[in-house]
Write a protein that holds these residues in place. Sequence first.
Motif, PDB file in Angstrom:
ATOM      1  N   PHE A  50      16.964  74.525  54.689  1.00 55.47           N
ATOM      2  CA  PHE A  50      18.102  74.189  53.827  1.00 55.47           C
ATOM      3  C   PHE A  50      18.899  75.458  53.513  1.00 55.47           C
ATOM      4  CE2 PHE A  50      20.182  73.608  49.755  1.00 55.47           C
ATOM      5  CZ  PHE A  50      20.679  72.311  49.803  1.00 55.47           C
ATOM      6  N   ASP A  51      18.195  76.512  53.109  1.00 57.90           N
ATOM      7  CA  ASP A  51      18.868  77.771  52.763  1.00 57.90           C
ATOM      8  C   ASP A  51      19.564  78.387  53.975  1.00 57.90           C
ATOM      9  OD1 ASP A  51      17.979  77.428  50.175  1.00 57.90           O
ATOM     10  OD2 ASP A  51      16.423  78.978  50.299  1.00 57.90           O
ATOM     11  N   THR A  54      22.891  76.516  54.618  1.00 58.21           N
ATOM     12  CA  THR A  54      23.928  76.645  53.593  1.00 58.21           C
ATOM     13  C   THR A  54      24.243  78.115  53.327  1.00 58.21           C
ATOM     14  OG1 THR A  54      22.261  76.533  51.838  1.00 58.21           O
ATOM     15  CG2 THR A  54      23.285  74.447  52.509  1.00 58.21           C
ATOM     16  N   PRO A  76      25.881  74.984  48.357  1.00 55.08           N
ATOM     17  CA  PRO A  76      24.854  73.953  48.228  1.00 55.08           C
ATOM     18  C   PRO A  76      24.722  73.406  46.807  1.00 55.08           C
ATOM     19  CG  PRO A  76      23.826  76.095  48.263  1.00 55.08           C
ATOM     20  CD  PRO A  76      25.314  76.324  48.439  1.00 55.08           C
ATOM     21  N   ALA A 101      23.439  67.637  46.926  1.00 56.89           N
ATOM     22  CA  ALA A 101      22.684  68.812  47.351  1.00 56.89           C
ATOM     23  C   ALA A 101      21.361  68.796  46.596  1.00 56.89           C
ATOM     24  CB  ALA A 101      23.455  70.095  47.051  1.00 56.89           C
ATOM     25  N   ARG A 103      18.032  70.865  47.187  1.00 57.67           N
ATOM     26  CA  ARG A 103      17.468  71.951  47.984  1.00 57.67           C
ATOM     27  C   ARG A 103      16.138  71.557  48.630  1.00 57.67           C
ATOM     28  NH1 ARG A 103      15.039  77.575  46.195  1.00 57.67           N
ATOM     29  NH2 ARG A 103      15.399  78.741  48.109  1.00 57.67           N
ATOM     30  N   LEU A 107      21.151  67.279  52.031  1.00 56.73           N
ATOM     31  CA  LEU A 107      22.497  67.837  51.896  1.00 56.73           C
ATOM     32  C   LEU A 107      23.446  66.796  52.473  1.00 56.73           C
ATOM     33  CD1 LEU A 107      24.321  70.282  51.174  1.00 56.73           C
ATOM     34  CD2 LEU A 107      24.102  70.984  53.572  1.00 56.73           C
ATOM     35  N   PHE A 128      15.822  66.961  55.202  1.00 58.15           N
ATOM     36  CA  PHE A 128      14.865  68.008  55.515  1.00 58.15           C
ATOM     37  C   PHE A 128      13.478  67.478  55.154  1.00 58.15           C
ATOM     38  CE2 PHE A 128      18.973  69.628  54.359  1.00 58.15           C
ATOM     39  CZ  PHE A 128      19.224  70.669  55.241  1.00 58.15           C
ATOM     40  N   LEU A 138      14.517  68.096  60.832  1.00 64.01           N
ATOM     41  CA  LEU A 138      15.886  68.034  60.331  1.00 64.01           C
ATOM     42  C   LEU A 138      16.564  66.836  60.990  1.00 64.01           C
ATOM     43  CD1 LEU A 138      18.322  69.160  58.768  1.00 64.01           C
ATOM     44  CD2 LEU A 138      18.767  70.655  60.728  1.00 64.01           C
TER      45      LEU A 138
END
Length: 185
Positions: A50-51, A54, A76, A101, A103, A107, A128, A138
């Motif tokens: 995720f990080d 984004t 995000p 969003a 985390r 998303l 995710f 994903l």
Amino acid sequence: MTRLLRVAAVAAFLTALPFRVGQGAVAPLAPTGFVVTHQLTLPASPVAVFDAFTGDIRDWWDHSIAEHPKALYIEPKAGGGFYEIFDDSGNGALHATVITAWRGRLLRFEGPLGLTGRAIVMVHTLEFTARGSDSTLLTLTVNATGQIEPEIPDIVDRVWHHFLIERFKPYVESGDYRRKVSSAQ
């Protein structure tokens, strides 16, 4: 009486024009829709994937309006944007708006991305899902409706294949995303 004369004069003027008010060119538009889905497994946790997806995405996203955008990022957070900033003056584009969003889980953003200018609504959902101790499934689902020419679904499918399989997957597999994630903390 004076008011009646003014109304008659306006009516006479409008009928003398070479066009009629409210008689513009009107063409029917039959909206259509499609769904595109991609899945890939990545060697990182859902939060790390995720990080990596984004924030600043210039390391793996290679399509832009500007030849060398000053910034290209996805905020995000609900109400955040998928922005391309062209220069120091703030000229740029909002490619999509983040509507959900969460985390490491979800998303979702709405926007036409490269199809700006068409009467089209596209909702992109990325899920995710943890697979094992340090792997993520994903799943991208794109739902689109509107002014969709016959070639558009294939274009969207190919472009997302490019971004996810050819660009994002190698980025995560190389471990390069760790530099971005650690510098953001």
